[in-house]
Design a protein around this motif. Structure first.
Motif, PDB file in Angstrom:
ATOM      1  N   ALA A  42       7.215   7.156  -4.370  1.00 29.68           N
ATOM      2  CA  ALA A  42       6.624   5.817  -4.441  1.00 29.68           C
ATOM      3  C   ALA A  42       7.694   4.786  -4.808  1.00 29.68           C
ATOM      4  O   ALA A  42       7.781   3.717  -4.190  1.00 29.68           O
ATOM      5  N   GLU A  43       8.511   5.126  -5.792  1.00 25.61           N
ATOM      6  CA  GLU A  43       9.590   4.219  -6.211  1.00 25.61           C
ATOM      7  C   GLU A  43      10.505   3.914  -5.022  1.00 25.61           C
ATOM      8  O   GLU A  43      10.844   2.760  -4.754  1.00 25.61           O
ATOM      9  N   ASP A  44      10.912   4.972  -4.312  1.00 29.13           N
ATOM     10  CA  ASP A  44      11.819   4.792  -3.168  1.00 29.13           C
ATOM     11  C   ASP A  44      11.184   3.987  -2.048  1.00 29.13           C
ATOM     12  O   ASP A  44      11.879   3.310  -1.292  1.00 29.13           O
ATOM     13  N   GLY A  86       0.780  -1.242   0.000  1.00 24.24           N
ATOM     14  CA  GLY A  86       0.000   0.000   0.000  1.00 24.24           C
ATOM     15  C   GLY A  86       0.806   1.283   0.000  1.00 24.24           C
ATOM     16  O   GLY A  86       0.235   2.367  -0.115  1.00 24.24           O
ATOM     17  N   SER A  87       2.120   1.200   0.098  1.00 25.81           N
ATOM     18  CA  SER A  87       2.953   2.409   0.168  1.00 25.81           C
ATOM     19  C   SER A  87       2.795   3.330  -1.026  1.00 25.81           C
ATOM     20  O   SER A  87       2.643   4.533  -0.877  1.00 25.81           O
ATOM     21  N   CYS A  88       2.877   2.777  -2.214  1.00 28.80           N
ATOM     22  CA  CYS A  88       2.895   3.650  -3.404  1.00 28.80           C
ATOM     23  C   CYS A  88       1.595   4.411  -3.541  1.00 28.80           C
ATOM     24  O   CYS A  88       1.604   5.611  -3.822  1.00 28.80           O
ATOM     25  N   TYR A  89       0.479   3.761  -3.334  1.00 26.02           N
ATOM     26  CA  TYR A  89      -0.764   4.517  -3.506  1.00 26.02           C
ATOM     27  C   TYR A  89      -1.096   5.391  -2.318  1.00 26.02           C
ATOM     28  O   TYR A  89      -1.864   6.341  -2.446  1.00 26.02           O
ATOM     29  N   VAL A 135      -1.175   8.762  -9.110  1.00 25.02           N
ATOM     30  CA  VAL A 135      -0.644   7.874 -10.157  1.00 25.02           C
ATOM     31  C   VAL A 135      -0.879   6.388  -9.873  1.00 25.02           C
ATOM     32  O   VAL A 135      -1.091   5.609 -10.799  1.00 25.02           O
ATOM     33  N   PHE A 136      -0.866   6.028  -8.572  1.00 19.60           N
ATOM     34  CA  PHE A 136      -1.001   4.607  -8.225  1.00 19.60           C
ATOM     35  C   PHE A 136      -2.309   4.370  -7.479  1.00 19.60           C
ATOM     36  O   PHE A 136      -2.766   5.225  -6.722  1.00 19.60           O
TER      37      PHE A 136
END
Ligand code: SF4
Length: 72
Positions: free
Chosen positions: A60-62, A16-19, A25-26
């Motif tokens: 989000a990538e990191d 769930g981190s990226c969104y 975007v996510f």
């Protein structure tokens, strides 16, 4: 300049981190696995294209614990 965003969805562990960090975007595909939102989707749910103005894609990538997000 546009940047490509790719999610290796098979490796996503649905943390769930990226969104949480970059909801523009996510998003959750309904099962917890991340996908690119429709607005930025380029080649299905794994591949998107965003403008430079959207800086949260790097956060989000990191943040991805299994490194399945690539921004290039
Ligand atoms: S941060 Fe990585 S593991 Fe977590 S939901 Fe997003 S793509 Fe999946």
């Amino acid at each position: 300049m546009m940047r490509n965003v790719k999610i290796d969805r098979e490796g996503c562990i649905a943390c769930g981190s990226c969104y949480a960090l970059c909801p523009k975007v996510f998003e959750d595909d309904g099962t917890g696995t991340a996908q690119v939102v429709e607005e930025y989707m380029k080649e299905g749910p794994e591949v998107g294209e965003v403008g430079d103005d959207i800086g949260c894609v790097e956060n989000a990538e990191d943040s991805c614990p299994v490194n399945v997000i690539t921004v290039s």
